[in-house]
Design a protein around this motif. Structure first.
Motif, short mmCIF file in Angstrom:
data_model
loop_
_atom_site.label_atom_id
_atom_site.label_comp_id
_atom_site.label_asym_id
_atom_site.label_seq_id
_atom_site.Cartn_x
_atom_site.Cartn_y
_atom_site.Cartn_z
N GLY A 1 0.82 -1.21 0.00
CA GLY A 1 0.00 0.00 0.00
C GLY A 1 0.85 1.26 0.00
O GLY A 1 0.50 2.25 -0.67
N LEU A 2 1.96 1.25 0.73
CA LEU A 2 2.86 2.40 0.75
C LEU A 2 3.42 2.66 -0.65
O LEU A 2 3.48 3.82 -1.11
CB LEU A 2 4.00 2.15 1.73
CG LEU A 2 5.05 3.25 1.86
CD1 LEU A 2 4.45 4.50 2.48
CD2 LEU A 2 6.24 2.77 2.69
N PHE A 3 3.82 1.60 -1.34
CA PHE A 3 4.36 1.77 -2.70
C PHE A 3 3.29 2.32 -3.64
O PHE A 3 3.54 3.27 -4.39
CB PHE A 3 4.88 0.43 -3.22
CG PHE A 3 5.17 0.43 -4.69
CD1 PHE A 3 6.14 1.27 -5.23
CD2 PHE A 3 4.44 -0.40 -5.55
CE1 PHE A 3 6.40 1.28 -6.60
CE2 PHE A 3 4.70 -0.40 -6.92
CZ PHE A 3 5.67 0.44 -7.44
N ILE A 4 2.11 1.72 -3.60
CA ILE A 4 1.03 2.20 -4.48
C ILE A 4 0.70 3.66 -4.17
O ILE A 4 0.40 4.45 -5.08
CB ILE A 4 -0.21 1.32 -4.33
CG1 ILE A 4 0.09 -0.11 -4.81
CG2 ILE A 4 -1.40 1.90 -5.09
CD1 ILE A 4 -1.05 -1.08 -4.60
N SER A 5 0.81 4.04 -2.91
CA SER A 5 0.49 5.40 -2.52
C SER A 5 1.47 6.41 -3.11
O SER A 5 1.13 7.59 -3.25
CB SER A 5 0.50 5.51 -0.99
OG SER A 5 -0.01 6.75 -0.56
N THR A 6 2.68 5.96 -3.44
CA THR A 6 3.65 6.88 -4.06
C THR A 6 3.42 7.06 -5.56
O THR A 6 4.04 7.92 -6.18
CB THR A 6 5.09 6.36 -3.86
OG1 THR A 6 5.25 5.10 -4.54
CG2 THR A 6 5.40 6.17 -2.39
N LEU A 7 2.52 6.26 -6.13
CA LEU A 7 2.30 6.28 -7.58
C LEU A 7 1.22 7.27 -8.00
O LEU A 7 1.08 7.54 -9.19
CB LEU A 7 1.91 4.89 -8.08
CG LEU A 7 2.92 3.76 -7.83
CD1 LEU A 7 2.36 2.43 -8.31
CD2 LEU A 7 4.25 4.06 -8.51
#
Length: 258
Positions: free
Chosen positions: A168-174
């Motif tokens: 979720g953290l990675f997707i949030s950076t996208l």
């Protein structure tokens, strides 16, 4: 995060799950063996099984849903509100911001599981008798030992959801749209469990982050079987490393305009 009404609303919903289960079982005088979720038919004999039944129900759906909402909002939520650039203007650094945001997700994950465990224990003690608890291996342990096993199961569930938090953290950076990041994280959690249920994909199952989510049953044996715990820990650490690195790579090179 814990000052938001949304956070407390999600924790309240999670705490309500064991209460609803206990009240339903109490009003209907239990259920027949083999019907309903695992451990449900044992609740009338021992209130501590309310917690275990609740974790079996919450781990595949409710807990991933709430963790997906929180983790998907970490960076995208700040961007959506226009506050991300002000956070980065402070001499904190992007890597530190990512670590703090993930720490917040981990803290919420711990609070979410604790809400289920504490509410389940309290309502179980209130509505049902509590005595020696039969383990899956057939051994009987006293209530205090059983509560220790329940806390160990709770730690297992927290560990299981950390990989999802990193995703979720990675997707949030996208993206700058927090709802999109939340939805994508929750959809991935559901998709992983669907794939894990398909026998045609046996080769893929050990690599899915949700594969060991319900492996905590091994902690309810005498002696404790640690293989599932170790496999789950290794898998989640792998997801943390991979998606943590991806989040770092994306966020440190991202142009922040909002």
């Amino acid at each position: 995060m814990f000052r938001r009404r949304r956070t407390w609303a999600m924790l309240a919903v999670l705490a309500a799950v064991p209460v609803l289960i206990a009240v339903a079982v109490r009003l209907t005088n239990g259920t027949r063996a083999g019907h309903g979720p695992v451990f449900l038919d044992r609740i009338t004999g021992n209130g501590l099984f309310v917690v275990l039944t609740s974790l079996v129900l919450c781990t595949p759906l409710f807990l991933p849903l709430t963790v997906g909402v929180v983790s998907g909002d970490t960076i995208a939520g700040e961007a959506g509100q226009g506050t991300l650039r002000y956070l980065l203007a402070a001499p904190a650094g992007r890597a530190r911001l990512l670590l703090v945001k993930f720490a917040g997700t981990a803290a919420f994950t711990l609070a979410a599981v604790a809400a289920v465990v504490l509410a389940g224990t309290a309502i179980g003690l209130l509505l049902f008798p509590v005595g020696p608890v039969p383990l899956l291996s057939g051994d009987l342990v006293d209530a205090w030992t059983a509560e220790g096993r329940i806390l160990l199961v709770g730690a297992y569930v927290v560990l299981s959801l950390l990989g999802l938090g990193a995703i979720g953290l990675f997707i949030s950076t996208l993206t700058d749209v927090p709802v999109g990041a939340m939805a994508a994280t929750v959809v991935l959690a559901i998709a992983s469990q669907v794939l894990d249920a398909l026998p045609q994909l046996d080769w893929l199952h050990p690599w899915l982050f949700s594969h060991w989510w319900l492996g905590f049953a091994d902690l309810l044996r005498q002696p404790v079987e640690w293989s599932s715990f170790g496999s789950n820990a290794l898998l989640q650490v792998g997801y943390l490393a991979v998606f943590g690195a991806l989040a770092y790579g994306r966020f440190t090179t991202k142009d922040v305009l909002s």
